[in-house]
Every structure is written in structure tokens, then in C-alpha cells.
Design a protein around this motif. Sequence first.
Motif, PDB file in Angstrom:
ATOM      1  N   GLY A  94      -5.626  -0.633  10.425  1.00 51.07           N
ATOM      2  CA  GLY A  94      -6.780  -1.147  10.715  1.00 51.07           C
ATOM      3  C   GLY A  94      -7.522  -0.341  11.564  1.00 51.07           C
ATOM      4  O   GLY A  94      -8.297  -0.523  12.138  1.00 51.07           O
ATOM      5  N   ALA A 101      -5.725  -1.873   3.206  1.00 45.85           N
ATOM      6  CA  ALA A 101      -6.189  -3.100   2.345  1.00 45.85           C
ATOM      7  C   ALA A 101      -6.111  -2.648   0.770  1.00 45.85           C
ATOM      8  O   ALA A 101      -6.239  -3.710  -0.128  1.00 45.85           O
ATOM      9  CB  ALA A 101      -7.621  -3.333   2.195  1.00 45.85           C
ATOM     10  N   CYS A 145      -9.561   5.491   0.647  1.00 51.13           N
ATOM     11  CA  CYS A 145      -8.086   5.552   1.196  1.00 51.13           C
ATOM     12  C   CYS A 145      -7.657   6.796   1.895  1.00 51.13           C
ATOM     13  O   CYS A 145      -6.775   7.430   1.277  1.00 51.13           O
ATOM     14  CB  CYS A 145      -7.466   4.772   0.254  1.00 51.13           C
ATOM     15  N   ALA A 196     -11.487  -6.040  -0.715  1.00 50.03           N
ATOM     16  CA  ALA A 196     -10.534  -6.545   0.056  1.00 50.03           C
ATOM     17  C   ALA A 196     -10.737  -6.493   1.514  1.00 50.03           C
ATOM     18  O   ALA A 196     -10.350  -7.425   2.356  1.00 50.03           O
ATOM     19  CB  ALA A 196      -9.097  -6.021  -0.353  1.00 50.03           C
ATOM     20  N   GLN A 197     -11.443  -5.625   1.925  1.00 51.21           N
ATOM     21  CA  GLN A 197     -11.753  -5.467   3.376  1.00 51.21           C
ATOM     22  C   GLN A 197     -12.483  -6.647   3.852  1.00 51.21           C
ATOM     23  O   GLN A 197     -12.481  -7.180   4.880  1.00 51.21           O
ATOM     24  CB  GLN A 197     -12.327  -4.168   3.818  1.00 51.21           C
ATOM     25  N   MET A 230      -0.485  -5.535   4.561  1.00 51.49           N
ATOM     26  CA  MET A 230      -1.640  -4.987   4.996  1.00 51.49           C
ATOM     27  C   MET A 230      -1.223  -4.101   6.318  1.00 51.49           C
ATOM     28  O   MET A 230      -0.938  -4.332   7.231  1.00 51.49           O
ATOM     29  CB  MET A 230      -2.611  -5.957   5.410  1.00 51.49           C
ATOM     30  N   LEU A 275      -3.821  -5.776  -0.835  1.00 55.32           N
ATOM     31  CA  LEU A 275      -4.543  -7.038  -0.964  1.00 55.32           C
ATOM     32  C   LEU A 275      -5.610  -7.004  -2.153  1.00 55.32           C
ATOM     33  O   LEU A 275      -5.878  -7.608  -2.970  1.00 55.32           O
ATOM     34  CB  LEU A 275      -5.200  -7.343   0.394  1.00 55.32           C
ATOM     35  N   ALA A 280      -9.227  -4.392   8.363  1.00 54.95           N
ATOM     36  CA  ALA A 280      -8.118  -3.584   7.790  1.00 54.95           C
ATOM     37  C   ALA A 280      -8.987  -2.204   7.349  1.00 54.95           C
ATOM     38  O   ALA A 280     -10.215  -2.124   6.845  1.00 54.95           O
ATOM     39  CB  ALA A 280      -8.105  -4.360   6.334  1.00 54.95           C
ATOM     40  N   ALA A 297     -10.521  -9.955   3.761  1.00 50.49           N
ATOM     41  CA  ALA A 297      -9.592  -9.923   5.106  1.00 50.49           C
ATOM     42  C   ALA A 297     -10.552 -10.145   6.165  1.00 50.49           C
ATOM     43  O   ALA A 297      -9.837 -11.051   7.262  1.00 50.49           O
ATOM     44  CB  ALA A 297      -8.988  -8.607   5.217  1.00 50.49           C
ATOM     45  N   VAL A 302     -11.197  -2.037  -3.231  1.00 51.22           N
ATOM     46  CA  VAL A 302     -10.693  -1.901  -1.877  1.00 51.22           C
ATOM     47  C   VAL A 302     -11.598  -2.400  -0.765  1.00 51.22           C
ATOM     48  O   VAL A 302     -11.549  -3.353  -0.008  1.00 51.22           O
ATOM     49  CB  VAL A 302     -10.394  -0.580  -1.609  1.00 51.22           C
ATOM     50  N   CYS A 315       0.733  -1.243   0.080  1.00 54.18           N
ATOM     51  CA  CYS A 315       0.073   0.056  -0.125  1.00 54.18           C
ATOM     52  C   CYS A 315       0.834   1.321  -0.110  1.00 54.18           C
ATOM     53  O   CYS A 315       1.937   1.416   0.894  1.00 54.18           O
ATOM     54  CB  CYS A 315      -0.794   0.043   1.257  1.00 54.18           C
TER      55      CYS A 315
END
Length: 317
Positions: free
Chosen positions: A303, A279, A228, A262-263, A300, A282, A274, A266, A259, A177
Motif C-alpha cells: 500500500g 492490487a 505496477c 481494483a484500487q 493484496m 484483486l 492499495a 479496495a 488495476v 501479485c
Amino acid sequence: MTQQRMPTREGVLEAAAKIAEIVPPTPLLPIEIHGVKCWVKAEMLQPVGAFKIRGAWWRLVNLTKEEQSRGVVAVSSGNHAQGVAWAARRLGISATIVMPRNAPRVKLDTTRALGAKVVLYERPGEDRDEVAARLIGDTGATLVHAFADPWVIEGQGSAGIEAEAQLGRTPSRFIVCCGGGGLTAGLSLACPESAIHLVEPVGWDMVGQALATGEIVRVADVPPKTICDALQPDATKPLNLAILKDRVEPGVTVTDDEVLAAQRFAFAKLRLVAEPGGAAALAAALAGKVPVDEGTVIMMTGGNVDPQAYAATIAEA
């Protein structure tokens, strides 16, 4: 001046040893993506919920006694803020953090709870670096830059040293990231034989564009929205560009939807919380935008989520 010093792999190794004295290693967890086993480095399990504690600690312990007495100033949307605040409180150093008014409430509240003074600015609208420069001019404090400080870069690179030891071999690649490029630069120094893939939000790929053109690129006057919040620097810096040039793979970008997926992945597969920016790497792997193999380490990085927004994200799974 910090800009006169280049970070080194020797510095990364020193930082890794120092950081290991205060925080335990974060887990390296196996996952399967598209039928291929690879690994996740769970940096959201740091005491401040993000990898930023590494660079903040290494920077602050390298301040002189005189510098420590004058305090530090940092600019951050939240994770670097908490890392600096945590390190400053532990070392008895005054910390002032310049944060966007629209930063997630959890990050603002936690930074204050760690004892730092928070100075707010408007994003977009105000130049956060100018706000920090005024504070430094008034107090003589030391700037702890979130990604363009050599000690910060070395500290972030300690995650690579740790991952290599946990894997038992040099990772084939890191998927990272990327905001301003501090972690990416640190990992490139830590593991010079590993491929480095940086991942940024769509429209905020300032590092990727800078590497493609060989020049610093600034975000558009009217930047696109992204969830993000941790990956929104206006531009990278010459120090990061110098380290990453001819070292990393071409950058890729991810969408908000990727994204969010991906969260949810996870949470469902790793039981990890995350934040969106944490994330992004990922997300790129899951979307097939970067290759993965059994030596791949996916970073990662954080969080620190807004509880309501995260609950809504998970509810959509």
C-alpha cells in the motif's frame, strides 16, 4: 552460497514462527466478488506497508555474525527496500539499497528514513544487478535478493501459514501479485495443496512466460509502461522457476485500467489503500480472469502509494 540451498516447507514454518514474534498477523478480510464470498490478505498493513518485511526479516536473522558485520545490499523499487531497511535497523546491520531513480518518491524517502543508504540507477538503461555487484565487490556485503534468495522465499511463504490458520482450513487457492516470483514460490511451499494463480502486468509477465516455455525469459528491450512499479523485474531466476514449475496454474496478466479499478474497489469496499502492484491479484479476480470460491485467498501485497497519483485514482471512482 544461497544458490546451493533450496527453500523448504520446514523453513517456511520456522520463518512463520520467527516472524510472529515481531509483527502481528495481517487481517484476512471477507469480500464478495461476482456474488461469491472470498478473502483478502491485507499485507499493506505491515509496518513497512508491504509483505516484503517477511522475507527480509527471515533472511537477515539467518546471517552469521560476520556477515552482519559486513552489511547487506538489496535491489528494489521500494517495498523490498523498506523491508530490508526496517530489518537492518532493528538488527543493527548496515544496509545499502539499489533503487531506480524513477521509483515513487514515498518509497525512496521512507527507505532513507529507515536508515538505509540509497544508490540510484536509471530504469531503463542501467543493469541494477551490475550496480549491486560492484557495491558487494567493494564492501563484501551480502546480497539480499528480492525474490531469488531461499530465506526470502521462506519468509514470504509465512503469509500462507498465517492465512491458513486464520481461515481454519487449507485455502483452495491463492491469487498472487507476482514480480519475480518470491511470494508465489513461498506460498507454493507453505500450502502445497492449494492452487496458486500468479498475476503480472501486461508485458511484464516474465514468470508466466518462463513457466510456459520452461526457460528464463527477459523483458523486451523497450518494455511497455505499467503503473505496477513493484512488479517490474527484468526476469525471474532459475531458483524460482525450479520451485514453481509443474506447481502453479498458468499465469494471467492485468491491464492498468483493471488495476485502477481494483484500487478503487479496495478503497470503497474494504477501506484499504492499495498501491498498483499490490492490487494486481484483486484486479484479476474482479476481471474474471481467475476463479474464486469460498476458500480463495487474494493477496493484496502493498500500500505504498504516491499520494497525488492515488488521490487522482480515487477521484475517478
